[in-house]
Design an enzyme around this catalytic site. Structure first.
Site, short mmCIF file in Angstrom:
data_model
loop_
_atom_site.label_atom_id
_atom_site.label_comp_id
_atom_site.label_asym_id
_atom_site.label_seq_id
_atom_site.Cartn_x
_atom_site.Cartn_y
_atom_site.Cartn_z
CB SER A 133 10.67 -2.84 -14.68
OG SER A 133 11.48 -3.11 -13.60
CE1 TYR A 146 7.40 -6.23 -11.35
CE2 TYR A 146 9.93 -5.82 -11.82
CZ TYR A 146 8.50 -5.63 -11.78
OH TYR A 146 8.55 -4.06 -11.46
N1 LIG Z 1 8.43 0.64 -7.06
C1 LIG Z 1 9.23 0.61 -7.96
O1 LIG Z 1 10.64 0.46 -7.65
C2 LIG Z 1 8.99 0.07 -9.28
C3 LIG Z 1 10.09 0.02 -10.19
C4 LIG Z 1 9.84 -0.55 -11.36
C5 LIG Z 1 8.48 -0.78 -11.97
N2 LIG Z 1 7.65 -0.75 -10.77
C6 LIG Z 1 5.99 -0.96 -11.63
O2 LIG Z 1 4.95 0.03 -11.40
C7 LIG Z 1 3.93 -0.36 -11.21
C8 LIG Z 1 3.19 0.06 -9.92
O3 LIG Z 1 4.06 -0.60 -8.98
P1 LIG Z 1 4.15 0.22 -7.62
O4 LIG Z 1 5.57 0.30 -7.37
O5 LIG Z 1 3.49 1.60 -7.55
O6 LIG Z 1 3.53 -0.81 -6.48
P2 LIG Z 1 2.24 -1.22 -5.60
O7 LIG Z 1 2.15 0.17 -4.85
O8 LIG Z 1 2.20 -2.64 -5.36
O9 LIG Z 1 1.03 -0.85 -7.00
C9 LIG Z 1 0.65 -1.91 -7.56
C10 LIG Z 1 -0.57 -1.58 -8.15
O10 LIG Z 1 -1.15 -2.73 -9.05
C11 LIG Z 1 -2.32 -3.04 -8.58
N3 LIG Z 1 -2.54 -4.52 -8.87
C12 LIG Z 1 -2.08 -5.49 -8.44
N4 LIG Z 1 -2.70 -6.52 -8.83
C13 LIG Z 1 -3.91 -6.20 -9.32
C14 LIG Z 1 -4.78 -6.64 -10.24
N5 LIG Z 1 -5.14 -8.05 -10.34
N6 LIG Z 1 -5.94 -6.16 -10.74
C15 LIG Z 1 -5.73 -4.69 -10.65
N7 LIG Z 1 -4.85 -4.05 -10.13
C16 LIG Z 1 -3.73 -4.74 -9.58
C17 LIG Z 1 -2.33 -2.69 -7.12
O11 LIG Z 1 -3.23 -2.79 -6.57
P3 LIG Z 1 -3.49 -3.34 -4.76
O12 LIG Z 1 -3.26 -2.30 -4.05
O13 LIG Z 1 -4.97 -3.73 -4.67
O14 LIG Z 1 -2.60 -4.67 -4.72
C18 LIG Z 1 -1.45 -1.35 -6.96
O15 LIG Z 1 -2.59 -0.43 -7.30
C19 LIG Z 1 4.07 -1.85 -11.36
O16 LIG Z 1 3.72 -2.23 -12.75
C20 LIG Z 1 5.40 -2.17 -10.94
O17 LIG Z 1 5.92 -3.31 -11.68
C21 LIG Z 1 7.72 -0.23 -9.73
#
Ligand SMILES: NC(=O)c1ccc[n+]([C@@H]2O[C@H](COP(=O)([O-])OP(=O)(O)OC[C@H]3O[C@@H](n4cnc5c(N)ncnc54)[C@H](OP(=O)(O)O)[C@@H]3O)[C@@H](O)[C@H]2O)c1
Length: 241
Positions: A133, A146
């Site tokens: 991130s 986080y």
């Molecule tokens: N969006 C951004 O701007 C951003 C920026 C930097 C980093 N990130 C990182 O990118 C990654 C993906 O995030 P995203 O933005 O795509 O958000 P998201 O749509 O909330 O996706 C998060 C994913 O993690 C899964 N997850 C959560 N808890 C879990 C558990 N206990 N066991 C297995 N899977 C679990 C979620 O499943 P559910 O759908 O079932 O909750 C979902 O598939 C994360 O590591 C996040 O920190 C995102």
């Protein structure tokens, strides 16, 4: 040989039911990989988008959930994407919000990498892509667990690269900027925060999950064989500002 092809490779993508993980799964399938879309719930939509592949239930609220996965079959590429975020003032932040985030974002990520490496090191080949991130570099605000977890992801990525690079495993991370997913819904819903963020992004727009997905393909492909321990920011220029 196409250095960007994943033909003949099997990839496991965690948190592949939505957002960045879903886009990575689809892009890797598009690059020729056999993709195992893993989620704590079903990944039917992702499977439909990929047109092939399969799914696997893994819930990282148990950080050891993937311990036996890699001994059971050959998996060449691991993408640790599953992650959560909790927001509260540092002065009020609860122990539960600390533990839940550290367990999923950091502890589960490390032990999933360890399980993968135990199977891949004897073969002398494998690719790990961790999702870090901007808060692997910056402090953020109201997200202490986080920030701690994502700083940890960057550090662990380098540590594992140091130990495993000479043994054929590439360990790298992607630091996505502000991407339109569930993770950033609260930020985008707040007009002041949303404008402040947008005003600072040189590219002039929020990122899309697809922006991250092709970088993940690169880090999983032969093209990145000499990339080790990198935390690659894909952020529309945010960190350059
Ligand atoms: N969006 C951004 O701007 C951003 C920026 C930097 C980093 N990130 C990182 O990118 C990654 C993906 O995030 P995203 O933005 O795509 O958000 P998201 O749509 O909330 O996706 C998060 C994913 O993690 C899964 N997850 C959560 N808890 C879990 C558990 N206990 N066991 C297995 N899977 C679990 C979620 O499943 P559910 O759908 O079932 O909750 C979902 O598939 C994360 O590591 C996040 O920190 C995102």
């Amino acid at each position: 040989m196409n250095a960007f092809s994943l033909q003949g490779k099997t990839a496991l993508v965690t948190g592949a039911n939505t957002g960045i993980g879903q886009a990575i799964a689809v892009a890797m399938a598009g690059a020729g990989a056999e993709v195992i879309a893993s989620g704590r719930r079903d990944c039917d939509e992702t499977l439909e988008m990929m047109g092939r592949g399969r799914q696997m239930r893994l819930d990282f609220s148990n950080p050891m959930a993937a311990r036996d996965v890699f001994a059971a079959e050959r998996i060449d590429i691991l993408v640790n994407n599953a992650g959560i975020i909790r927001r509260d003032d540092a002065v009020d932040f609860s122990e539960a919000d600390w533990d839940d985030v550290i367990d999923i974002n950091q502890k589960a990520l490390f032990f999933t990498c360890q399980a993968f490496a135990r199977a891949a090191l004897p073969r002398g080949a494998g690719k790990i892509v961790n999702i870090a991130s901007l808060l692997s570099f910056q402090g953020g605000i109201r997200v202490p667990s986080y920030t701690a977890s994502k700083h940890g992801v960057a550090g662990l990525t380098k540590l594992m690269a140091n130990e495993w690079a000479a043994r054929g495993l590439n360990v790298n991370a992607i630091a996505p900027g502000y991407i339109e997913t569930n993770n950033t819904e609260a930020l985008r819903a707040d007009p002041e925060r949303s404008k402040a963020i947008l005003d600072r992004i040189p590219a002039g727009r929020w990122g899309r999950p697809e922006d991250i997905a092709q970088t993940a393909v690169f880090l999983a492909a032969p093209a990145s064989d000499y990339v080790n321990g990198a935390v690659l920011n894909v952020d529309g220029g945010w960190l350059a500002r």
